[in-house]
Design an enzyme around this catalytic site. Sequence first.
Site, short mmCIF file in Angstrom:
data_model
loop_
_atom_site.label_atom_id
_atom_site.label_comp_id
_atom_site.label_asym_id
_atom_site.label_seq_id
_atom_site.Cartn_x
_atom_site.Cartn_y
_atom_site.Cartn_z
N LYS A 1 26.35 -9.43 -18.20
CA LYS A 1 26.43 -7.96 -18.10
C LYS A 1 27.79 -7.59 -17.56
O LYS A 1 28.32 -8.30 -16.70
CB LYS A 1 25.34 -7.43 -17.17
CG LYS A 1 23.91 -7.73 -17.63
CD LYS A 1 23.48 -6.81 -18.75
CE LYS A 1 22.12 -7.23 -19.29
NZ LYS A 1 21.61 -6.37 -20.34
N LYS B 1 22.96 -16.15 -21.29
CA LYS B 1 22.81 -15.61 -22.64
C LYS B 1 23.79 -14.47 -22.90
O LYS B 1 24.03 -13.65 -22.02
CB LYS B 1 21.38 -15.09 -22.76
CG LYS B 1 21.02 -14.43 -24.05
CD LYS B 1 19.55 -14.07 -24.07
CE LYS B 1 19.29 -12.61 -23.81
NZ LYS B 1 20.04 -11.65 -24.61
N ASP C 1 24.56 -10.95 -24.75
CA ASP C 1 23.63 -9.85 -24.99
C ASP C 1 23.49 -9.57 -26.49
O ASP C 1 24.29 -10.01 -27.30
CB ASP C 1 24.05 -8.61 -24.21
CG ASP C 1 22.84 -7.97 -23.52
OD1 ASP C 1 21.75 -8.03 -24.11
OD2 ASP C 1 23.00 -7.43 -22.41
N GLU C 2 22.45 -8.79 -26.83
CA GLU C 2 22.10 -8.64 -28.24
C GLU C 2 23.16 -7.91 -29.06
O GLU C 2 23.24 -8.09 -30.27
CB GLU C 2 20.73 -7.95 -28.38
CG GLU C 2 20.66 -6.47 -27.99
CD GLU C 2 20.57 -6.25 -26.48
OE1 GLU C 2 20.38 -7.24 -25.75
OE2 GLU C 2 20.72 -5.09 -26.04
N HIS D 1 15.74 -12.69 -30.21
CA HIS D 1 15.76 -11.38 -29.53
C HIS D 1 15.11 -10.36 -30.46
O HIS D 1 15.28 -10.43 -31.67
CB HIS D 1 17.21 -10.99 -29.21
CG HIS D 1 17.31 -9.94 -28.14
ND1 HIS D 1 16.94 -8.64 -28.36
CD2 HIS D 1 17.73 -10.01 -26.85
CE1 HIS D 1 17.14 -7.94 -27.24
NE2 HIS D 1 17.61 -8.75 -26.30
N LYS E 1 11.74 -3.20 -17.03
CA LYS E 1 12.10 -1.86 -17.52
C LYS E 1 11.56 -1.54 -18.92
O LYS E 1 11.59 -0.40 -19.35
CB LYS E 1 13.64 -1.73 -17.54
CG LYS E 1 14.32 -2.53 -18.65
CD LYS E 1 15.84 -2.40 -18.62
CE LYS E 1 16.46 -3.12 -19.83
NZ LYS E 1 17.90 -3.21 -19.78
C1 CAP Z 1 17.81 -7.57 -20.24
C2 CAP Z 1 18.26 -7.36 -21.64
C3 CAP Z 1 17.30 -7.54 -22.83
C4 CAP Z 1 15.98 -6.85 -22.70
C5 CAP Z 1 15.30 -6.46 -23.98
C6 CAP Z 1 18.79 -5.97 -21.70
O1 CAP Z 1 18.75 -7.10 -19.31
O2 CAP Z 1 19.32 -8.22 -21.93
O3 CAP Z 1 17.97 -7.14 -23.98
O4 CAP Z 1 15.22 -7.79 -22.01
O5 CAP Z 1 13.94 -6.25 -23.84
O6 CAP Z 1 19.88 -5.77 -22.20
O7 CAP Z 1 18.06 -5.09 -21.29
P1 CAP Z 1 18.42 -6.61 -17.83
P2 CAP Z 1 12.86 -7.34 -24.29
O8 CAP Z 1 17.82 -7.82 -17.14
O9 CAP Z 1 19.72 -6.21 -17.22
O10 CAP Z 1 17.43 -5.50 -17.92
O11 CAP Z 1 13.19 -8.62 -23.63
O12 CAP Z 1 11.59 -6.76 -23.76
O13 CAP Z 1 12.89 -7.44 -25.76
MG MG Z 2 19.94 -7.45 -23.78
#
Ligand code: CAP
Ligand code: MG
Length: 421
Positions: free
Chosen positions: A149, A175, A177-178, A265, A305
């Site tokens: 992040k 990881k 991020d997406e 993801h 969240k």
């Molecule tokens: C988590 C995360 C994931 C979410 C997506 C984000 O970050 O990398 O993409 O987990 O939801 O960007 O929010 P944080 P899910 O820990 O900073 O929230 O896993 O439910 O598909």
């Molecule tokens: Mg993410």
Amino acid sequence: MKPLDFLNLKYKPKESDLVCLFRVEPNKVSVKEAANNLALESSIGSWDRVEGLNEKLINRLGAKVYSINKNLVKIAYPIELFELGNMPSILSGIAGNIFGMKVVKNLRLEDIEFPKKLIDSFKGPKLGIDGVRKIIRVKDRPLIGTIVKPKVGFSPDKHAEYAYRAWSGGLDLVKSDENLTNQDFNKFKERFKKTIKKMDKVEKETGDRKIYVENVTAETKEMIKRARFIQDNGGNCAMIDVVVSGWSAFQTLRNENLDLILHIHRAGHGMFTENPKHGMSMLTVAKIVRLIGGDELHIGAVFGKMKGEEKEVKIIEKEIEKNIISSNGVLKQDWFNIKPMFSVCSGGIHPGTLKKLIESMGKDIIAQAGAGVSAHPLGVNAGARAMKQALNASLEGIDLKEYAKDHVELKMAIDKWGYLK
Ligand code: CAP
Ligand code: MG
């Protein structure tokens, strides 16, 4: 053609049939009539008797509505309708035109029961839970990780440095991020090489094995190139954003048979899984991912969240972890030789929620915290340590607040974010 040709409430599905469970909200017609229209449109029918369609063909290849319980409709599809091993083609039938038909106000595909012959035509996870555990050399505890992040914005150097600090703080997994792919400020190859170098370094320093989850999401051929690049340059894991890339792209990636963990993801799934009346359930998404062959899938974290009630998330977890599902409140499923998948619990998790998450979801999870690591008052390394301390407290069965008394990073984390008892 009589109007209810595809309705056969006496029909007992054959073992070879594919069965779908739909939630149907009809539009100005009865549930029966709507269900009949769904069955015909998703198999061999159309809105009128087309040339060549006869009773014999309908009996052989027509889908059969065999159960109606209020709005819940079960339809059995003869296996012959499908091309084995072709997920897009299967979904064009059972999850295609029917979602836009005027006879339904809302329609939701709650579950699919795949027959053995179809199951056998897919690869499933190459590694699964056991294979991932072998790579990381962790037998029986949850894995913990972080997402670099901010999601996007770092240079390759900063990204690699973040990863190093997180791994050396005790996390198993880092990881991308997406939405981080190959942007100008952070090119894929440079980022990967720099980060994997740090992974080697930290593995040597700590003696622990680590996983680097690198995002390969891109146009399919380019995605395959990036996954190969990971394999050829010492990496162990590739991530695909499966919803936006598509089932076919994912299947292509799996069929490459690379020696990589495939981390799935689900960004975007909420577009069609969130509405309880319309779309496709996350359970169905998870089953398709397992069948095609993901090793790790984001399924929700309950205490974070993202949406996803505990009951639903646990049903999904059971579905992807077990070999035989006898009753989920949905459809049964025998997974035959398809391996179990790791559940990834992510989104808004932090050290104060980890223990509760593990109590709820068990040991076969990967718990990830992005901001819950990086926004620690003392930074990423301390955030990682706090996560590890919360994990240890959980493994030792000690209350977090108690454990925090002599673990300063955990104390600072729960002072900032609180904790769940
Ligand atoms: C988590 C995360 C994931 C979410 C997506 C984000 O970050 O990398 O993409 O987990 O939801 O960007 O929010 P944080 P899910 O820990 O900073 O929230 O896993 O439910 O598909
Ligand atoms: Mg993410």
